[in-house]
Design a protein around this motif. Structure first.
Motif, PDB file in Angstrom:
ATOM      1  N   ASN A  11     -45.606  -6.444  -0.193  1.00 29.67           N
ATOM      2  CA  ASN A  11     -44.413  -5.643   0.107  1.00 29.67           C
ATOM      3  C   ASN A  11     -43.202  -6.554   0.214  1.00 29.67           C
ATOM      4  N   LYS A  14     -38.534  -5.629   5.025  1.00 29.06           N
ATOM      5  CA  LYS A  14     -37.681  -4.520   5.439  1.00 29.06           C
ATOM      6  C   LYS A  14     -36.708  -5.030   6.489  1.00 29.06           C
ATOM      7  N   ALA A  20     -46.998  -8.549   9.281  1.00 22.41           N
ATOM      8  CA  ALA A  20     -48.271  -8.471   8.567  1.00 22.41           C
ATOM      9  C   ALA A  20     -48.204  -7.508   7.390  1.00 22.41           C
ATOM     10  N   TYR A  21     -47.276  -6.548   7.415  1.00 23.20           N
ATOM     11  CA  TYR A  21     -47.167  -5.569   6.338  1.00 23.20           C
ATOM     12  C   TYR A  21     -46.811  -6.199   4.988  1.00 23.20           C
ATOM     13  N   LEU A  22     -46.307  -7.429   5.019  1.00 18.04           N
ATOM     14  CA  LEU A  22     -45.878  -8.096   3.787  1.00 18.04           C
ATOM     15  C   LEU A  22     -47.045  -8.665   2.983  1.00 18.04           C
ATOM     16  N   GLN A  24     -51.373  -9.576   2.156  1.00 16.04           N
ATOM     17  CA  GLN A  24     -52.773  -9.139   2.100  1.00 16.04           C
ATOM     18  C   GLN A  24     -53.642 -10.371   1.889  1.00 16.04           C
ATOM     19  N   GLN A 313     -48.199 -16.479   8.669  1.00 13.92           N
ATOM     20  CA  GLN A 313     -47.135 -15.519   8.992  1.00 13.92           C
ATOM     21  C   GLN A 313     -46.596 -15.757  10.397  1.00 13.92           C
TER      22      GLN A 313
END
Length: 332
Positions: A11, A14, A20-22, A24, A313
């Protein structure tokens, strides 16, 4: 078959926020070196402020973004554990663009062996991007002269600390801007800076005036923030401003406005932004300039090490929060 870990970008950031959403995490089979290839086991990986830009959807920047689904970009140091390449042997320690992964195959392009006596932390803290960036900015654009006054923001960081130490070795008065009293103490009492300002303290204008009695000839900018305008107002005629980074604004939706241009005309000030990809071809000359300072013991450094690729991260967040106490490195 044995496996290894790698982290890919899935991702875009934002509002400039790292989380962590960035990413995998993936498991892959450890490959085998083919003809003309080397297999590298990465041992130390660099974390840098530029990574936020590399993750962003900015096609007009100095380097293309990391594409979604690709391994996150980074430089690092590793050991050659398998080689079918004439220039590399098993056991060689090498440095180059490795990415967020534990193992990688390479044809050797872009990888260099660590010189004798240079360990992994020194390689990433001094001879990798920090030292190359500091040398490029200071000497290509800062054009320091003995007796001048230089101020560097992010002075306890990997680039700023080297800029200040080289300038000091060249006979300049050097003032550093930092984000804590501990960092101020380190750059003055350990690195030999002439003074330090904690930008979180009071009376910044008064502190700046007291520490720069002859005003400022070179402003090496790594951070941005409110003190930028105060420094700009203390510049001498024919001063040079070298813009390397603006970490205070990277996560801001409303970056701070720049200086009034009228003083630029009155004082004939030069402002130069730069990025290292324009200077990759100069690396041998940059290392030739930097290395004597290191051999003479003029460059000290400290690393802030986090353990394990899964904590990369977290380490990157610490970097943007100013919680690191040296060059940010992940030890794999």
């Amino acid at each position: 078959m044995s496996t290894y870990k790698e982290i890919v970008l899935v991702n875009r950031p934002k509002n400039g926020q790292i989380g962590a959403y960035l990413f995998q995490e993936q498991q892959k089979n450890i490959p085998t070196a083919g003809e003309g290839e080397i297999l590298i086991k990465q041992t130390h990986m660099s974390l840098d402020p530029a990574m936020l830009g590399w993750m962003s959807e900015d096609r007009g920047s100095y380097i293309p973004p990391v594409e979604l689904g690709e391994v996150m970009r980074s430089s690092g140091v590793g050991e050659v554990i398998e080689s079918n390449h004439a220039d590399f042997s098993v056991g060689d320690k090498v440095m180059g663009m490795t990415g967020w992964r534990e193992y990688l195959l390479s044809d050797g392009k872009g990888f260099n062996k660590l010189p004798p006596g240079v360990n992994e932390e020194m390689a990433l803290c001094v001879f990798a991007l920090p030292g190359l960036t500091a040398t490029t900015g200071l000497y290509h654009f800062g054009k320091p002269k003995a007796g001048e006054t230089l101020i560097v923001t992010g002075a306890a960081g990997s680039v700023g600390s080297i800029v200040g130490q080289m300038a000091k070795a060249d006979g300049l008065r050097v003032i550093g801007v930092v984000g804590s009293d501990d960092k101020a103490d380190w750059i003055v009492n350990e690195l030999g800076f002439d003074g330090a300002i904690n930008y979180k303290s009071d009376n910044l204008a008064e502190q700046l005036k007291a520490l720069t009695p002859d005003r400022i000839d070179i402003f090496f900018e790594n951070t941005g923030g409110p003190i930028q305008q105060l420094i700009f107002n203390r510049m001498n005629t024919h001063g040079r401003i070298v813009v390397c980074g603006m970490i205070a604004d990277y996560q801001s939706s409303n970056p701070a406005p720049g200086p009034n241009w009228i003083p630029l005309i009155k004082k004939r000030i030069t402002i130069q932004g730069f990025a290292m990809p324009d200077h990759w071809h100069e690396i041998p000359q940059l290392l030739e300039k930097l290395t004597p300072y290191v051999k003479a013991g003029k460059i000290k450094y400290r690393a802030h090490v986090v353990e394990g690729l899964s904590n990369a991260q977290e380490g990157l967040n610490m970097l943007f929060e100013g919680k690191n106490t040296g060059k940010m490195i992940v030890k794999l």
